[in-house]
Design a protein around this motif. Structure first.
Motif, PDB file in Angstrom:
ATOM      1  N   ALA A 282      21.439   5.454  -2.068  1.00  0.00           N
ATOM      2  CA  ALA A 282      19.619   5.435  -1.700  1.00  0.00           C
ATOM      3  C   ALA A 282      18.938   4.628  -0.767  1.00  0.00           C
ATOM      4  N   VAL A 283      18.414   4.920  -0.206  1.00  0.00           N
ATOM      5  CA  VAL A 283      16.920   4.654   0.981  1.00  0.00           C
ATOM      6  C   VAL A 283      16.217   3.764   0.008  1.00  0.00           C
ATOM      7  N   GLN A 284      16.357   2.751   1.171  1.00  0.00           N
ATOM      8  CA  GLN A 284      15.602   0.581   0.467  1.00  0.00           C
ATOM      9  C   GLN A 284      13.679   1.630   0.913  1.00  0.00           C
ATOM     10  N   PRO A 285      12.363   0.814  -0.199  1.00  0.00           N
ATOM     11  CA  PRO A 285      11.553   1.270  -0.124  1.00  0.00           C
ATOM     12  C   PRO A 285      10.880   0.703   1.366  1.00  0.00           C
ATOM     13  N   ASN A 286      11.274  -0.074   1.696  1.00  0.00           N
ATOM     14  CA  ASN A 286      10.444  -0.870   3.082  1.00  0.00           C
ATOM     15  C   ASN A 286      11.253   0.133   4.413  1.00  0.00           C
ATOM     16  N   LYS A 287      12.263   0.843   4.275  1.00  0.00           N
ATOM     17  CA  LYS A 287      12.674   0.996   5.048  1.00  0.00           C
ATOM     18  C   LYS A 287      11.237   1.452   6.301  1.00  0.00           C
ATOM     19  N   ILE A 289      10.075   4.460   8.870  1.00  0.00           N
ATOM     20  CA  ILE A 289       9.828   5.607   8.970  1.00  0.00           C
ATOM     21  C   ILE A 289      10.560   6.740   7.547  1.00  0.00           C
ATOM     22  N   VAL A 290      11.465   6.577   7.188  1.00  0.00           N
ATOM     23  CA  VAL A 290      11.814   7.088   5.785  1.00  0.00           C
ATOM     24  C   VAL A 290      11.605   6.289   4.568  1.00  0.00           C
ATOM     25  N   GLY A 291      11.175   4.805   4.006  1.00  0.00           N
ATOM     26  CA  GLY A 291      11.229   4.125   3.004  1.00  0.00           C
ATOM     27  C   GLY A 291       9.476   4.938   2.520  1.00  0.00           C
ATOM     28  N   ALA A 292       9.827   4.866   0.799  1.00  0.00           N
ATOM     29  CA  ALA A 292       9.035   5.153   0.165  1.00  0.00           C
ATOM     30  C   ALA A 292       7.282   4.250   0.495  1.00  0.00           C
ATOM     31  N   ASN A 293       8.057   3.459   0.954  1.00  0.00           N
ATOM     32  CA  ASN A 293       6.157   2.605   0.757  1.00  0.00           C
ATOM     33  C   ASN A 293       5.844   2.231   2.770  1.00  0.00           C
ATOM     34  N   ALA A 294       6.977   3.373   3.926  1.00  0.00           N
ATOM     35  CA  ALA A 294       6.927   3.217   5.138  1.00  0.00           C
ATOM     36  C   ALA A 294       5.265   3.180   5.415  1.00  0.00           C
ATOM     37  N   PHE A 295       4.638   4.552   4.986  1.00  0.00           N
ATOM     38  CA  PHE A 295       3.180   4.538   4.853  1.00  0.00           C
ATOM     39  C   PHE A 295       2.463   4.656   3.939  1.00  0.00           C
ATOM     40  N   ALA A 296       2.408   3.371   2.901  1.00  0.00           N
ATOM     41  CA  ALA A 296       1.782   3.243   2.005  1.00  0.00           C
ATOM     42  C   ALA A 296       1.221   1.770   2.422  1.00  0.00           C
ATOM     43  N   HIS A 297      -0.063   1.843   1.890  1.00  0.00           N
ATOM     44  CA  HIS A 297      -0.714   0.866   2.433  1.00  0.00           C
ATOM     45  C   HIS A 297      -1.497  -0.145   0.903  1.00  0.00           C
ATOM     46  N   GLU A 298      -0.834  -1.312   0.592  1.00  0.00           N
ATOM     47  CA  GLU A 298      -1.416  -1.694  -0.361  1.00  0.00           C
ATOM     48  C   GLU A 298      -2.255  -2.742  -0.694  1.00  0.00           C
ATOM     49  N   SER A 299      -2.686  -3.428   0.684  1.00  0.00           N
ATOM     50  CA  SER A 299      -4.012  -4.214   0.528  1.00  0.00           C
ATOM     51  C   SER A 299      -5.805  -3.553   0.595  1.00  0.00           C
ATOM     52  N   GLY A 300      -6.315  -3.637   0.458  1.00  0.00           N
ATOM     53  CA  GLY A 300      -7.306  -3.671   0.149  1.00  0.00           C
ATOM     54  C   GLY A 300      -8.166  -3.778   1.315  1.00  0.00           C
ATOM     55  N   ILE A 301      -8.003  -4.910   2.441  1.00  0.00           N
ATOM     56  CA  ILE A 301      -8.159  -4.802   4.062  1.00  0.00           C
ATOM     57  C   ILE A 301      -7.627  -3.555   4.803  1.00  0.00           C
ATOM     58  N   HIS A 302      -6.692  -3.091   4.284  1.00  0.00           N
ATOM     59  CA  HIS A 302      -5.902  -2.272   4.599  1.00  0.00           C
ATOM     60  C   HIS A 302      -6.347  -1.096   4.112  1.00  0.00           C
ATOM     61  N   GLN A 303      -6.279  -1.097   3.626  1.00  0.00           N
ATOM     62  CA  GLN A 303      -6.785   0.491   3.100  1.00  0.00           C
ATOM     63  C   GLN A 303      -7.898   0.708   3.362  1.00  0.00           C
ATOM     64  N   ASP A 304      -8.666  -0.254   3.575  1.00  0.00           N
ATOM     65  CA  ASP A 304     -10.597   0.018   3.650  1.00  0.00           C
ATOM     66  C   ASP A 304     -10.364  -0.048   5.263  1.00  0.00           C
ATOM     67  N   GLY A 305      -9.572  -0.172   6.489  1.00  0.00           N
ATOM     68  CA  GLY A 305      -8.888   0.184   7.478  1.00  0.00           C
ATOM     69  C   GLY A 305      -8.933   1.187   7.807  1.00  0.00           C
ATOM     70  N   VAL A 306      -7.682   2.071   7.285  1.00  0.00           N
ATOM     71  CA  VAL A 306      -7.462   3.092   7.435  1.00  0.00           C
ATOM     72  C   VAL A 306      -8.253   4.422   7.254  1.00  0.00           C
ATOM     73  N   LEU A 307      -9.488   3.929   5.969  1.00  0.00           N
ATOM     74  CA  LEU A 307     -10.079   4.942   5.379  1.00  0.00           C
ATOM     75  C   LEU A 307     -11.244   4.947   6.821  1.00  0.00           C
ATOM     76  N   LYS A 308     -11.413   3.876   7.207  1.00  0.00           N
ATOM     77  CA  LYS A 308     -12.474   3.912   8.799  1.00  0.00           C
ATOM     78  C   LYS A 308     -11.986   4.760   9.758  1.00  0.00           C
ATOM     79  N   HIS A 309     -10.977   4.043   9.952  1.00  0.00           N
ATOM     80  CA  HIS A 309      -9.873   4.744  11.157  1.00  0.00           C
ATOM     81  C   HIS A 309      -8.891   4.376  11.361  1.00  0.00           C
ATOM     82  N   ARG A 310      -8.533   5.321  11.234  1.00  0.00           N
ATOM     83  CA  ARG A 310      -6.736   5.272  10.589  1.00  0.00           C
ATOM     84  C   ARG A 310      -5.709   4.116  11.064  1.00  0.00           C
TER      85      ARG A 310
END
Ligand code: KIV
Ligand code: ZN
Length: 516
Positions: A282-287, A289-310
């Motif tokens: 199995a691929v660890q989630p935080n791996k 490039i290919v981990g399930a979380n590699a492009f997932a933004h959890e923190s509100g500050i990060h999500q906000d930033g990505v929405l404003k400007h990727r």
């Protein structure tokens, strides 16, 4: 691609990757992975070590006969019999390479080979000359170069280049090097070897200190133009440099590299899934490039930033490595041709109508349970479908598991063992435990359960669970994988898959230990 120099990607998932305990693959699985690597536009696919066993020979041969766009490579110790076997396995390749190696570090020469340095040099030159009788494309590796004496390395490499090696590969076999030191080694070798310009310098780094990618990149910054790596970093012990990390580091930091790969990086996630599904690693989630979380933004500050400007928090685009590919592709009303076409795009072809039919019937069952079917579901489904057709000795016929508060979980199942149906019943600490005990009540495998893990293949509560089971018996380690929307059924499939591997042990020699 830009006018930059080419960084050759040499994938060794099917050879060094297969040296991970429990990661052995069948011939057909290797061909499927090789096809996916070809679509990823890997330059060289190391398909195996032909002298290790007849299975390895057949796998290299089948990959060589199938792959047209990538070079197919076979590993051989610096021995005539190894080279001849590799030459034979590669004879129908469109483009074939023999990779021959011998250790050059004092500890390996003295304790393992029991040869003096001059004898090693002579054997290396002889091996390259012998391999050139089969192909012009010969690669030489001084095993354990990371711990070898640099003066001796220079002598050996100069001699093998003169003998016709087109690629000289510098392995950090035991993962001992540090990035600045390894980069410096490559720079020194290129500077000191008079005919260095007549060969491509390659690197092959192991990850024992977690530095395989860093060491490889440092080598590339110092003139290496081939990197040996594996999907998901699979490989001996802690693994090899991860292909996806090398490729994306070089692509993302083009400001620092004078070269780039020719990869179609949008195929990376597909390859990663395929390799993890087939090997059960199995691929660890935080791996990266290919981990399930590699492009997932959890923190509100990060999500906000990505929405404003990727680019505030993202240095790469998920779709550039293939995450966007995982869209809903098929549903309940899709037909056989749509399934064949989509799987074809994922690099999966069917050897017979029977195989397609098996996959289609599983697809229909899945579509009844799951509304949206993603590429990842399709890949798991095909892995399952091929498992069924592969003459497995033990098959799951049916199962019923009861689990309720205050009651001991109980499993009742029927397995077909060599075609004979046999019932089994057991209770356990939980539904999975009861299921495994019920299977054991029939097969009595005498194995130890070393690992059990569940991953959701896609998101949502109707997602399929992908289960990995690792079993050990008398030092033999096998992994089994299974997927289903019901994780207890997925667990049973994974356990049975592992049991089938225990019942069909593959005896093969290890290229770096002992004699064949
Ligand atoms: O790690 C290593 O040294 C190897 C060689 C065979 C290249 O795998
Ligand atoms: Zn290796």
């Amino acid at each position: 691609m830009s006018s930059k120099e080419r960084l050759i990607i040499f994938d060794t998932t099917l050879r060094d990757g297969e040296q991970s305990p429990g990661a052995s693959m069948t011939r057909d699985e290797k061909v499927r992975i090789a096809k996916a690597l070809e679509r990823l536009r890997v330059d060289v696919i190391e398909a195996g070590f032909p002298i290790a066993s007849s299975g390895d020979f057949e796998s290299v041969k089948a990959v060589a006969e199938t792959i047209k766009d990538s070079t197919v490579c076979g590993l051989a110790r610096a021995l005539d019999k190894d080279i001849e076997r590799a030459g034979e396995a590669l004879k129908d390749a469109n483009s074939g390479r023999i990779h021959t190696f011998i250790a050059t570090s004092p500890i390996h020469m003295e304790k393992k080979l029991k040869l003096a340095p001059d004898q090693v040099l002579e054997q290396a030159v002889h091996a390259v000359c012998h391999a050139r009788r089969y192909t012009d494309d010969v690669e030489f590796s001084p095993e354990d170069a990371g711990r070898s004496d640099i003066d001796f390395l220079c002598r050996v490499l100069e001699a093998v280049i003169k003998a016709g090696a087109r690629t000289v590969n510098i392995p950090d076999t035991v993962g001992y090097a540090l990035p600045h030191q390894f980069g410096n080694l490559i720079a020194q070798l290129r500077e000191r070897i008079p005919n260095a310009d007549q060969a491509v310098f390659s690197v092959h780094c192991h990850n024992d200190l977690g530095l395989a990618v860093a060491n490889s990149l440092s080598a590339v910054r110092n003139g290496a133009r081939q990197v040996e790596c594996t999907i998901n970093g699979l490989g001996e012990r802690a693994g090899n440099a991860a292909l996806e990390e090398i490729a994306m580091a070089v692509r993302t930091r083009q400001d620092l590299f004078e070269c780039d790969t020719g990869l179609d990086t949008t195929r990376i996630v597909t390859c990663s899934r395929l390799v993890s599904g087939i090997t059960g690693f199995a691929v660890q989630p935080n791996k990266a490039i290919v981990g399930a979380n590699a492009f997932a933004h959890e923190s509100g500050i990060h999500q906000d930033g990505v929405l404003k400007h990727r680019e505030t928090y993202e240095i790469m685009r998920a779709e550039d490595v293939g995450w966007a590919e995982n869209r809903m592709v098929l549903g309940k009303h899709s037909g056989r041709n749509a399934l064949r076409a989509r799987l074809g795009e994922l690099g999966v072809t069917f050897a017979s109508e029977e195989e397609l039919n098996a996959a289609f019937s599983r697809f229909k069952d899945l579509a009844d349970k799951k509304h949206e079917i993603f590429d990842q579901d399709l890949q798991a489904l095909v892995t399952d479908a091929t498992l069924d057709l592969a003459n497995e000795r033990v098959k799951l016929v049916s199962m019923k598991v009861c689990s309720e508060t205050g009651e001991t979980p109980r499993a009742d199942l029927v397995l077909a063992v060599d075609g004979e149906e046999e019932p089994g019943t057991a209770i356990g600490g939980g539904p999975v435990d009861a299921t495994f005990r019920a299977i054991e009540s029939i097969v009595n495998s005498g194995t130890l359960l070393k690992l059990y893990s569940v991953n959701a293949i896609t998101s949502g509560t109707d997602a399929q669970g992908e289960v990995t089971v690792r079993l050990e018996k008398a030092g033999q380690i096998v992994n089994g994988a299974g997927a289903d929307t019901d994780i207890v059924i997925a667990s049973a499939k994974a356990y049975i898959n592992a049991i089938n591997k225990i019942l069909h042990p593959r005896t093969r020699s290890h290229p770096q230990i002992g004699d064949v």
